[in-house]
Design an enzyme around this catalytic site. Structure first.
Site, PDB file in Angstrom:
ATOM      1  N   GLN A 161       0.818  -1.216   0.000  1.00 24.91           N
ATOM      2  CA  GLN A 161       0.000   0.000   0.000  1.00 24.91           C
ATOM      3  C   GLN A 161       0.851   1.264   0.000  1.00 24.91           C
ATOM      4  O   GLN A 161       1.768   1.412   0.810  1.00 24.91           O
ATOM      5  CB  GLN A 161      -0.904   0.030   1.233  1.00 24.91           C
ATOM      6  N   CYS A 166      -6.449   6.603   5.684  1.00 29.40           N
ATOM      7  CA  CYS A 166      -5.707   6.853   6.920  1.00 29.40           C
ATOM      8  C   CYS A 166      -6.105   8.196   7.544  1.00 29.40           C
ATOM      9  O   CYS A 166      -6.052   9.226   6.872  1.00 29.40           O
ATOM     10  CB  CYS A 166      -4.206   6.828   6.644  1.00 29.40           C
ATOM     11  N   GLY A 169     -14.358  -3.071   8.671  1.00 28.15           N
ATOM     12  CA  GLY A 169     -14.729  -2.316   9.863  1.00 28.15           C
ATOM     13  C   GLY A 169     -15.435  -3.174  10.887  1.00 28.15           C
ATOM     14  O   GLY A 169     -16.534  -3.682  10.627  1.00 28.15           O
TER      15      GLY A 169
HETATM   16  C1  LIG Z   1      -2.655  -0.032  14.262  1.00 25.02           C
HETATM   17  C2  LIG Z   1      -3.405   0.278  12.993  1.00 25.02           C
HETATM   18  C3  LIG Z   1      -2.696   0.661  11.864  1.00 25.02           C
HETATM   19  C4  LIG Z   1      -3.385   0.933  10.673  1.00 25.02           C
HETATM   20  N1  LIG Z   1      -2.654   1.243   9.545  1.00 25.02           N
HETATM   21  C5  LIG Z   1      -3.287   1.385   8.354  1.00 25.02           C
HETATM   22  C6  LIG Z   1      -2.541   1.549   7.157  1.00 25.02           C
HETATM   23  O1  LIG Z   1      -1.300   1.542   7.137  1.00 25.02           O
HETATM   24  N2  LIG Z   1      -3.245   1.715   6.000  1.00 25.02           N
HETATM   25  C7  LIG Z   1      -4.625   1.700   5.971  1.00 25.02           C
HETATM   26  O2  LIG Z   1      -5.208   1.841   4.905  1.00 25.02           O
HETATM   27  N3  LIG Z   1      -5.343   1.520   7.101  1.00 25.02           N
HETATM   28  C8  LIG Z   1      -4.707   1.334   8.262  1.00 25.02           C
HETATM   29  N4  LIG Z   1      -5.434   1.081   9.397  1.00 25.02           N
HETATM   30  C9  LIG Z   1      -6.899   0.896   9.288  1.00 25.02           C
HETATM   31  C10 LIG Z   1      -7.255  -0.593   9.095  1.00 25.02           C
HETATM   32  O3  LIG Z   1      -6.739  -1.075   7.877  1.00 25.02           O
HETATM   33  C11 LIG Z   1      -8.783  -0.799   9.113  1.00 25.02           C
HETATM   34  O4  LIG Z   1      -9.344  -0.068   8.064  1.00 25.02           O
HETATM   35  C12 LIG Z   1      -9.426  -0.347  10.430  1.00 25.02           C
HETATM   36  O5  LIG Z   1      -8.680  -0.794  11.532  1.00 25.02           O
HETATM   37  C13 LIG Z   1     -10.863  -0.868  10.539  1.00 25.02           C
HETATM   38  O6  LIG Z   1     -10.903  -2.259  10.431  1.00 25.02           O
HETATM   39  P1  LIG Z   1     -11.001  -3.213  11.748  1.00 25.02           P
HETATM   40  O7  LIG Z   1     -12.196  -2.771  12.528  1.00 25.02           O
HETATM   41  O8  LIG Z   1     -11.122  -4.599  11.192  1.00 25.02           O
HETATM   42  O9  LIG Z   1      -9.742  -2.994  12.521  1.00 25.02           O
HETATM   43  C14 LIG Z   1      -4.790   0.850  10.612  1.00 25.02           C
HETATM   44  C15 LIG Z   1      -5.489   0.485  11.760  1.00 25.02           C
HETATM   45  C16 LIG Z   1      -4.823   0.198  12.942  1.00 25.02           C
HETATM   46  C17 LIG Z   1      -5.609  -0.220  14.148  1.00 25.02           C
END
Ligand SMILES: Cc1cc2nc3c(=O)[nH]c(=O)nc-3n(C[C@H](O)[C@H](O)[C@H](O)COP(=O)(O)O)c2cc1C
Length: 317
Positions: free
Chosen positions: A72, A102, A203
């Site tokens: 990414q 992000c 999400g």
């Molecule tokens: C520690 C952390 C780092 C993340 N880094 C990125 C990233 O580098 N790029 C991105 O698109 N989203 C990033 N996200 C967002 C996640 O990819 C995801 O969209 C978000 O956590 C929601 O999904 P979940 O509820 O399954 O965690 C990050 C989330 C967390 C918690």
């Protein structure tokens, strides 16, 4: 049938989300061993990749065993995003992803990440440039919009599809929601109606079963899991008990450490691996005491010895 990225069919609709500081090569390999197919790297700054590639070596580290992997990129400059794409295209990876989700201040400030959700014209230029410079399929990871008054996901999804993007992952919250509040299933459906490429829902998916029922309910092509996979790579498996025994958790953690020792030289970063190790004990009776001891380790070998000793005790029981 599972979705395809261009001509490449995925073996599973369960996708590992990109997570900075977490989704490095060892963790991606571990998730793959538990059933994930497409796994996303941590986000990579396009400018850093162009001007200080040696600083990005850890981020772009990959192995033939982890196909299909997506790397990414984030950035605000269409030319730089194109240039960085050409660099990533040389790697043995399956796909290049554009970060439009992000919410971090340093990313938003420069108009990148989720800020692109309020700037469809710039988003379009970036997507066009990345698609033009990529020899791999391109995906885009978006949010629902900037805030509740600026819901742009369907518009940006259409722009991305027209530029040649092969799949869209959507974290169904706006930038202003951050990581809290309900997931907007309505926006997922709207995005699916606005494009004909695969849409991957993201999400708050906290179990394999929940992922399956979301796909059934809204008909999305796949589901992307982030936080719930940390310390629980078995979430990608349809057969492993989603609340496994302590012995199973420790076996998974030992495998994580082994992969980290193979792939991270000279040794894994203590704070990162400690952060992972912590999470394997989420919700367990002895979790708080174990976490305290993990926190007290001062070097990687100390942490490794602690986990190995713990494993011996647990396996003996
Ligand atoms: C520690 C952390 C780092 C993340 N880094 C990125 C990233 O580098 N790029 C991105 O698109 N989203 C990033 N996200 C967002 C996640 O990819 C995801 O969209 C978000 O956590 C929601 O999904 P979940 O509820 O399954 O965690 C990050 C989330 C967390 C918690």
């Amino acid at each position: 049938m599972n979705f395809s990225l261009g001509a490449v069919p995925m073996k599973s609709p369960f996708v590992l989300a990109p997570m900075a500081g977490c989704t490095d090569l060892p963790f991606r390999l571990l998730c793959r061993e538990h059933g994930a197919d497409l796994c996303y790297s941590e986000m990579i700054d396009c400018h850093a990749l162009i001007s200080r590639p040696q600083d990005c070596l850890a981020l772009i580290r990959t192995s033939p065993a982890e196909q299909p992997v997506a790397m990414q990129l984030y950035g605000n400059d269409p030319n730089a995003m194109g240039e960085a794409t050409a660099i990533l295209s040389e790697l043995p990876i399956a796909c290049i992803d554009i970060n439009m989700g992000c919410p971090m201040e340093k990313v938003i400030q420069i108009g990148a990440g989720a800020a692109l959700m309020k700037n469809p014209r710039l988003a379009e230029k970036i997507v066009v440039s990345v698609c033009k410079n990529s020899t791999k399929p391109v995906t885009v990871k978006i949010r629902a919009g900037w805030n509740q008054h600026t819901i742009t996901a369907p518009e940006i999804a259409k722009i991305a599809e027209s530029a040649g993007v092969q799949a869209i992952a959507i974290h169904a919250r706006t930038w202003s929601d951050g990581f809290t509040g309900p997931i907007d299933h309505g926006i997922l459906t709207q995005v699916m109606k606005s494009v004909s490429i695969p849409v991957i829902a993201n999400g708050d998916i906290t179990s394999h079963e929940q992922g399956l029922s979301l796909m059934k309910k809204i008909g999305c092509a796949g589901v992307m899991i982030g936080r719930a996979a940390l310390g629980a790579p078995w979430i990608f498996s349809g057969t492993v008990n989603q609340h496994p025994s302590m012995a199973y958790r420790i076996k998974a953690l030992l495998r994580h450490l082994a992969l980290a020792e193979i792939h991270l030289s000279p040794e894994p970063d203590l704070s990162k691996i400690r952060n992972h190790a912590w999470k394997y004990f989420r919700g367990t009776v002895n979790g708080p005491a174990i976490r305290k001891q993990i926190d007290a380790t001062a070097t990687y070998p100390e942490l490794r010895d602690f986990i190995h000793n713990l494993a011996e005790r647990i396996f003996r029981q």
